[in-house]
Design an enzyme around this catalytic site. Structure first.
Site, PDB file in Angstrom:
ATOM      1  N   ASN A 183       9.216  -8.016   3.254  1.00 15.97           N
ATOM      2  CA  ASN A 183       8.958  -6.694   2.216  1.00 15.97           C
ATOM      3  C   ASN A 183      10.274  -5.966   2.276  1.00 15.97           C
ATOM      4  OD1 ASN A 183       7.533  -3.578   2.849  1.00 15.97           O
ATOM      5  ND2 ASN A 183       7.460  -4.666   0.865  1.00 15.97           N
ATOM      6  N   GLY A 184      10.551  -5.443   0.959  1.00 13.43           N
ATOM      7  CA  GLY A 184      11.782  -4.880   0.888  1.00 13.43           C
ATOM      8  C   GLY A 184      12.728  -5.346  -0.294  1.00 13.43           C
ATOM      9  N   GLU A 185      13.077  -4.462  -1.236  1.00 12.74           N
ATOM     10  CA  GLU A 185      14.263  -4.571  -1.991  1.00 12.74           C
ATOM     11  C   GLU A 185      14.023  -6.080  -2.902  1.00 12.74           C
ATOM     12  OE1 GLU A 185      17.030  -2.588  -2.940  1.00 12.74           O
ATOM     13  OE2 GLU A 185      15.360  -1.358  -1.630  1.00 12.74           O
TER      14      GLU A 185
ATOM     15  N   LYS B 204       1.361  -3.917   9.401  1.00  9.82           N
ATOM     16  CA  LYS B 204       2.732  -3.844   8.696  1.00  9.82           C
ATOM     17  C   LYS B 204       3.551  -3.106   9.704  1.00  9.82           C
ATOM     18  CE  LYS B 204       4.851  -2.646   4.407  1.00  9.82           C
ATOM     19  NZ  LYS B 204       4.743  -1.767   3.001  1.00  9.82           N
TER      20      LYS B 204
ATOM     21  N   PRO C  15       0.791  -1.199  -0.029  1.00  8.63           N
ATOM     22  CA  PRO C  15      -0.093  -0.068   0.048  1.00  8.63           C
ATOM     23  C   PRO C  15       0.870   1.337   0.002  1.00  8.63           C
ATOM     24  CG  PRO C  15       0.312  -0.844   2.274  1.00  8.63           C
ATOM     25  CD  PRO C  15       1.053  -1.829   1.558  1.00  8.63           C
ATOM     26  N   MET C  16       1.273   1.720  -1.126  1.00  6.05           N
ATOM     27  CA  MET C  16       2.108   3.071  -1.389  1.00  6.05           C
ATOM     28  C   MET C  16       1.363   4.150  -1.515  1.00  6.05           C
ATOM     29  SD  MET C  16       5.158   1.043  -3.516  1.00  6.05           S
ATOM     30  CE  MET C  16       4.014  -0.078  -4.358  1.00  6.05           C
ATOM     31  N   GLU C  17       1.404   4.891  -0.343  1.00  8.43           N
ATOM     32  CA  GLU C  17       0.574   6.126  -0.318  1.00  8.43           C
ATOM     33  C   GLU C  17       1.175   7.053  -1.515  1.00  8.43           C
ATOM     34  OE1 GLU C  17      -1.033   9.907   0.558  1.00  8.43           O
ATOM     35  OE2 GLU C  17       1.093   9.726   0.605  1.00  8.43           O
TER      36      GLU C  17
ATOM     37  N   CYS D  79       4.960   3.612   7.989  1.00  7.70           N
ATOM     38  CA  CYS D  79       5.198   4.631   7.086  1.00  7.70           C
ATOM     39  C   CYS D  79       6.365   5.452   7.712  1.00  7.70           C
ATOM     40  CB  CYS D  79       3.678   5.571   6.932  1.00  7.70           C
ATOM     41  SG  CYS D  79       4.170   7.198   6.226  1.00  7.70           S
TER      42      CYS D  79
ATOM     43  N   GLY E 189       6.474  -3.969  -3.258  1.00  7.63           N
ATOM     44  CA  GLY E 189       6.124  -2.678  -3.521  1.00  7.63           C
ATOM     45  C   GLY E 189       6.851  -2.007  -4.893  1.00  7.63           C
TER      46      GLY E 189
END
Length: 324
Positions: free
Chosen positions: A199-201, A139, A7-9, A98, A223
């Site tokens: 999550n990440g990279e 998250k 969920p990228m704002e 966030c 993401g």
């Protein structure tokens, strides 16, 4: 194994959720965070950020959508979560990851990782407020400035009632700078009894393989890697099943670009739609050299009709197609 869209704002709105889930491989996605402060938000706020609630809380291809909240008031978050469930939210997700300064200054997102007891209280109150059959998930990052409380935070969330955790494998201070510390995902999974998502990279199939090996978890949330490579989830799902799927080339991506632009034109004013297209194109440049060529061509163009022509898109024909 499950693959989730992050969920990228300001980036993954209903338009991009729709387009990316058309490609396949995504098991579920999440709204941009809904900021909660001191009152129950009106239904219009939910429908603006999650119009999929009008269609069974799923994208056009049937991918389930979770509703995500961000805030620090347990009672207010609980009341809003309960209301969201009446609107059709099938899962309530809570954002403790966030890193935005403006969000953290108002006691939202990753800054709450400095207060494990508050994390527990938030999840506990939300869990109490929503129907028993609706899961509550969360998250988190590995901490705000340091990782020394990562396990305590994860335990606070799960003991409060979180049924799943997504762990962005960096602290707030580390932001989005490589590397992601996937080994900490393994430590979190050892410390809690619920499924943990890494999550990440994860930008490629090879990244996913390394992440899986280091973290020891099967579940992953994608993401920026999925936004930059729209078929990444499909590639990972195929590899997990022992199959092979050819990577989507630039030509195959064109119908998605056309659909994205059409929806942006419908949703936004002519003043803002071009910027939305350029935002996605800029991220696609990481995977497609042709995206850089198109981005440079469109960089200073803000006339929607001229952009239609540059993209080779017949908007009236697409509108007629959808009307039929």
């Amino acid at each position: 194994m499950q693959i989730a869209l992050a969920p990228m704002e300001g980036l993954v709105d209903e338009i991009l959720r729709d387009v990316l889930t058309r490609v396949g491989g995504i098991d579920w996605c999440v709204t941009e965070f809904i900021r909660v402060t001191e009152r129950v938000l009106p239904a219009s706020t939910y429908h603006k950020l999650a119009p999929e609630l009008f269609s069974g809380a799923q994208t056009a291809t049937g991918t389930p959508l979770r509703v995500q909240f961000l805030g620090s008031d347990p009672a207010c978050l609980a009341d809003n979560a309960a209301f969201a469930c009446t609107l059709g939210a099938p899962v309530i997700d809570l954002n403790f990851g966030c890193p935005a300064k403006t969000v953290n200054k108002s006691r939202g997102g990753a800054v709450l990782l400095n207060e494990p007891e508050l994390l527990h209280a938030i999840v506990r109150e939300v869990r109490r407020a929503v129907p028993a059959q609706i899961p509550v998930t969360a998250k988190m990052r590995l901490g705000f400035a340091h990782k020394n409380a990562a396990l305590e935070c994860a335990q606070a969330l799960t003991e409060g009632g979180a049924a799943q955790l997504v762990v962005h494998a960096r602290t707030k201070v580390e932001g989005y700078k490589p590397p992601a510390h996937w080994e900490w995902v393994a430590r979190v999974q050892e410390a809690v009894k619920v499924p943990v998502f890494a999550n990440g990279e994860v930008w490629s199939l090879d990244d996913w393989r390394r992440c899986r090996e280091v973290s020891g978890v099967d579940d992953v949330m994608l993401g920026r890697g999925l936004v930059a490579r729209p078929d990444l989830a499909r590639q990972i799902a195929a590899a997990r099943a022992g199959d092979e799927v050819l990577a989507m080339d630039w030509q195959a991506l064109q119908p998605l670009l056309a659909e994205f632009w059409l929806q942006a034109r419908r949703k936004m004013s002519p003043r803002y739609a071009p910027g939305r297209l350029k935002q996605w194109l800029a991220m696609l440049t990481r995977s497609y050299p042709e995206a850089m060529e198109l981005f440079n061509l469109l960089r200073r163009e803000n006339d929607c009709l001229r952009i239609d022509a540059m993209l080779g898109i017949d908007i009236p024909a697409l509108e007629q197609r959808d009307a039929g």
